[in-house]
Design a protein around this motif. Structure first.
Motif, PDB file in Angstrom:
ATOM      1  N   GLY A  96       0.851  -1.186   0.000  1.00  0.00           N
ATOM      2  CA  GLY A  96       0.000   0.000   0.000  1.00  0.00           C
ATOM      3  C   GLY A  96       0.878   1.224   0.000  1.00  0.00           C
ATOM      4  O   GLY A  96       2.083   1.141  -0.160  1.00  0.00           O
ATOM      5  N   ASN A  97       0.301   2.343   0.181  1.00  0.00           N
ATOM      6  CA  ASN A  97       1.070   3.577   0.076  1.00  0.00           C
ATOM      7  C   ASN A  97       0.872   4.458   1.299  1.00  0.00           C
ATOM      8  O   ASN A  97       1.118   5.649   1.255  1.00  0.00           O
ATOM      9  N   GLN A  98       0.430   3.852   2.394  1.00  0.00           N
ATOM     10  CA  GLN A  98       0.014   4.677   3.516  1.00  0.00           C
ATOM     11  C   GLN A  98       1.185   5.087   4.395  1.00  0.00           C
ATOM     12  O   GLN A  98       2.209   4.435   4.447  1.00  0.00           O
ATOM     13  N   PHE A  99       1.003   6.220   5.090  1.00  0.00           N
ATOM     14  CA  PHE A  99       1.904   6.698   6.117  1.00  0.00           C
ATOM     15  C   PHE A  99       1.183   6.519   7.444  1.00  0.00           C
ATOM     16  O   PHE A  99       0.102   7.059   7.641  1.00  0.00           O
TER      17      PHE A  99
ATOM     18  N   TYR B  35      -6.707  12.241   5.952  1.00  0.00           N
ATOM     19  CA  TYR B  35      -6.468  11.904   7.341  1.00  0.00           C
ATOM     20  C   TYR B  35      -7.470  12.660   8.208  1.00  0.00           C
ATOM     21  O   TYR B  35      -7.874  13.777   7.886  1.00  0.00           O
ATOM     22  N   ILE B  56      -6.791   2.260  -0.548  1.00  0.00           N
ATOM     23  CA  ILE B  56      -6.945   1.905   0.854  1.00  0.00           C
ATOM     24  C   ILE B  56      -8.138   2.649   1.448  1.00  0.00           C
ATOM     25  O   ILE B  56      -8.291   3.860   1.266  1.00  0.00           O
TER      26      ILE B  56
END
Lengths: 111, 115
Positions: A96-99, B35, B56
């Motif tokens: 995935g590409n999440q932080f 976010y 996601i």
């Protein structure tokens, strides 16, 4: 479960002091670790670390990563009142590409 | 231009309202994020778009509906929110998702209050 933990949660120091902020992580397929400073609104980027043992430095701030022990530290020398902020550690994984952000450390520098 | 621009800066809405948050970047970034940040807490990831496709969804309730009309824009549609949804909503972007070593740039956020 991926996890990023920072310590201490808050810190109050006097101007001129040196502080060390800690970030430990458990992240699948680690890609990079990033430090951000958040004052009122947007987190602003400080450092990105991908390799162990190589110190990144910008003025009075420096940071280093230990990929074996899974942690990073952010050092601030000769602190100033303008350094008062929340310091966020974020880890990016290759899946995935999440932080994912850590809990943050709230730093207050008093004159 | 190294900015991520979010509008509006502040939003007050009732629980029956429908509103949208907007985010724009012109850095050619192909990954964009929403976010949510509550007071004195770190940002929590909601959605990630890579190449305009939702990659996601962190189990976000359906009253939040993201949309990516093109590579520069990211929207978050809000409907039937609850007071506990009041928070700072941050948009971020980063370079080509396939590239290594890329940081996320954040917008200034939208301060949302649900009454």
């Amino acid at each position: 479960e991926d996890k990023v933990v920072q310590s201490p949660l808050s810190l109050v120091v006097h101007e001129g002091d040196t502080v060390t902020l800690n970030c430990s992580y458990e992240v699948t397929n680690f890609r990079s670790l990033l430090w951000y400073k958040q004052e009122k609104k947007a987190p602003t980027f400080l450092f990105m670390l991908t390799s162990s043992g190589i110190e990144k430095k910008s003025g009075r701030l420096s940071s280093i990563l230990d990929k074996k022990e899974l942690f990073s530290i952010l050092n601030i020398t000769a602190t100033q009142t303008g350094d008062s902020a929340i310091y966020l550690c974020a880890v990016q994984s290759n899946t995935g590409n999440q932080f994912y952000f850590g809990t943050g450390t709230s730093l207050t520098v008093i004159p | 231009d190294t900015e991520v621009t979010q509008t509006p800066k502040h939003l007050v809405m009732g629980m029956t309202n429908k509103k949208s948050l907007k985010c724009e970047q012109h850095m050619g970034h192909r990954a964009m994020y929403w976010y949510k940040q509550k007071a004195k807490k770190p940002p929590e990831l909601m959605f990630v778009y890579s190449y305009e496709k939702l990659s996601i969804n962190e189990s976000v309730p359906s009253r939040f509906s993201p949309e990516c009309p093109n590579s520069s824009l990211l929207n978050l549609h809000l409907h039937a929110l609850q007071p506990e949804d009041s928070a700072l909503y941050l948009c971020a972007s980063s370079q080509d998702p396939g590239r290594l070593n890329t940081e996320a740039f954040f917008g200034q956020g939208t301060r949302l209050t649900v009454v």
